[in-house]
Design a protein around this motif. Structure first.
Motif, short mmCIF file in Angstrom:
data_model
loop_
_atom_site.label_atom_id
_atom_site.label_comp_id
_atom_site.label_asym_id
_atom_site.label_seq_id
_atom_site.Cartn_x
_atom_site.Cartn_y
_atom_site.Cartn_z
N VAL A 207 -128.38 101.07 27.04
CA VAL A 207 -127.11 101.72 27.80
C VAL A 207 -127.56 101.20 29.37
N ALA A 208 -128.12 102.34 29.70
CA ALA A 208 -128.79 101.82 30.88
C ALA A 208 -128.83 100.55 32.11
N HIS A 209 -129.31 99.67 30.98
CA HIS A 209 -129.95 98.85 31.65
C HIS A 209 -128.14 97.55 31.44
N SER A 210 -127.13 97.74 30.87
CA SER A 210 -126.07 97.10 31.31
C SER A 210 -124.93 97.43 32.32
N GLN A 211 -124.47 96.50 32.13
CA GLN A 211 -123.42 96.86 33.95
C GLN A 211 -122.68 98.20 33.59
N GLU B 147 -132.99 106.57 19.39
CA GLU B 147 -132.53 106.96 21.00
C GLU B 147 -132.90 106.18 21.50
N ALA B 148 -134.21 106.65 22.65
CA ALA B 148 -134.81 105.87 23.54
C ALA B 148 -134.37 104.14 23.93
N ILE B 149 -134.42 103.55 22.74
CA ILE B 149 -134.12 102.02 22.93
C ILE B 149 -133.07 102.23 23.09
N ASP B 150 -131.86 102.79 22.89
CA ASP B 150 -130.71 102.96 22.95
C ASP B 150 -130.18 102.75 23.71
N GLN B 151 -130.97 104.06 24.50
CA GLN B 151 -130.11 104.71 26.12
C GLN B 151 -130.83 103.44 27.37
N ARG C 219 -114.28 109.95 18.90
CA ARG C 219 -115.76 108.84 18.86
C ARG C 219 -115.21 107.34 17.98
N MET C 220 -113.70 106.93 18.15
CA MET C 220 -112.80 106.46 17.79
C MET C 220 -112.68 105.20 19.15
N LEU C 221 -113.32 106.01 20.37
CA LEU C 221 -113.88 105.26 21.43
C LEU C 221 -114.46 104.14 21.36
N SER C 222 -114.34 102.33 21.72
CA SER C 222 -115.34 101.33 21.81
C SER C 222 -116.81 102.08 22.61
N GLY C 223 -115.89 102.82 23.98
CA GLY C 223 -116.75 102.74 24.94
C GLY C 223 -117.89 102.23 25.65
N HIS C 224 -118.29 102.34 26.37
CA HIS C 224 -119.26 101.63 27.60
C HIS C 224 -119.65 100.89 26.98
N TYR C 225 -120.59 100.65 26.03
CA TYR C 225 -122.00 99.58 25.84
C TYR C 225 -121.31 99.00 24.92
N GLN C 226 -120.26 99.31 24.02
CA GLN C 226 -119.54 97.93 23.17
C GLN C 226 -118.34 97.28 24.17
N GLY C 227 -117.80 98.49 24.95
CA GLY C 227 -116.99 97.89 25.54
C GLY C 227 -117.40 96.81 26.79
N ARG C 228 -118.64 96.64 27.70
CA ARG C 228 -119.19 95.91 27.91
C ARG C 228 -119.57 94.83 27.67
N VAL C 229 -119.99 94.79 26.04
CA VAL C 229 -120.01 93.99 25.23
C VAL C 229 -118.60 92.80 24.99
N LEU C 230 -117.22 93.86 24.45
CA LEU C 230 -115.92 92.76 24.66
C LEU C 230 -115.93 92.02 26.16
N ARG D 174 -123.93 99.98 18.03
CA ARG D 174 -123.31 100.47 17.69
C ARG D 174 -123.13 101.01 16.04
N ASP D 175 -122.13 100.38 15.62
CA ASP D 175 -121.99 100.83 14.25
C ASP D 175 -121.59 99.10 12.98
N GLY D 176 -121.78 98.63 14.07
CA GLY D 176 -122.10 97.13 13.15
C GLY D 176 -121.13 96.32 14.19
N LEU D 177 -121.15 94.65 14.67
CA LEU D 177 -120.44 94.32 15.43
C LEU D 177 -120.16 93.06 14.74
#
Length: 213
Positions: free
Chosen positions: A13-17, A6-10, A38-49, A204-207
């Motif tokens: 996210v904190a160091h992404s746009q 969790e700490a690495i994940d946070q 929770r089906m929402l892509s969300g902030h982090y994966q959304g920035r990847v997309l 996230r859940d694999g991309l």
């Protein structure tokens, strides 16, 4: 599901746009009003997309599984000025919410919604795709791939979500688990198909990012 501590994940996210304000509003409304937010892509994966779309600069984007439209709006950020997005989803209850935010983006006329089963709609679309985002029902991923491959431009990219399926892909397969069985087949095909180049990322859940030769 997050596969990183969790700490690495946070930290990642904190160091992404940051996500744009429109997407923040859509995310908030989704969590307030829609089932299974929770089906929402969300902030982090959304920035990847978003970043991948900006690198690819596609003229034609296809999305299988629109939910409330968050991922489509992320990919819109990299869409060619003359490009268009086609989204497919079966949930008619979310259609108006999608359209609300598509229009608020200022590019709603370039986002075309298709309501119904993807297996029935895909054969009717006479298009060639530069970018596809696969995020629909997992049991039909292999069938969707069969229909999409002939419609891909050379060098086109297929992004596939949830390919680690909460880690079930590395656990003993249960006889009645149709979704995991389909994902195992799908992941194997992406990794071994002679027409494809693939890398699976534990985002996230694999991309999976797949390039069509």
């Amino acid at each position: 599901m997050h596969f990183l501590p969790e700490a690495i994940d946070q930290y990642a996210v904190a160091h992404s746009q940051e996500e744009p304000e429109l997407l923040q509003k859509l995310s908030k409304e989704t969590w307030q009003k829609v089932l299974n937010p929770r089906m929402l892509s969300g902030h982090y994966q959304g920035r990847v997309l978003s970043l991948l779309a900006k690198i690819i600069r596609p003229r034609t984007i296809l999305e299988l599984g629109t939910y409330t439209g968050y991922s489509a709006l992320c990919m819109l950020e990299g869409l060619h000025p003359e490009g268009e997005i086609h989204t497919l989803d079966q949930n008619e209850e979310l259609y108006d919410l999608q359209r609300k935010y598509f229009d608020l983006s200022g590019a709603g006329d370039r986002i075309h919604q298709h309501l119904g089963a993807a297996l029935g709609i895909l054969p009717t679309l006479d298009l060639k795709y530069d970018l596809v985002f696969m995020d629909a029902d997992k049991r039909n991923y292999p069938k969707y791939l069969e229909l999409i491959l002939p419609k891909m431009n050379s060098g086109g990219i297929i992004l596939s979500d949830n390919v680690l399926w909460s880690g079930k892909v590395v656990e003993p397969l249960q006889p009645d688990d149709i979704d995991t069985k389909a994902l195992l087949e799908y992941n194997h095909t992406l990794a071994t198909h002679p027409q494809l180049e693939t890398v699976l990322l534990p985002i996230r859940d694999g991309l999976t990012i797949t390039r069509v030769k």
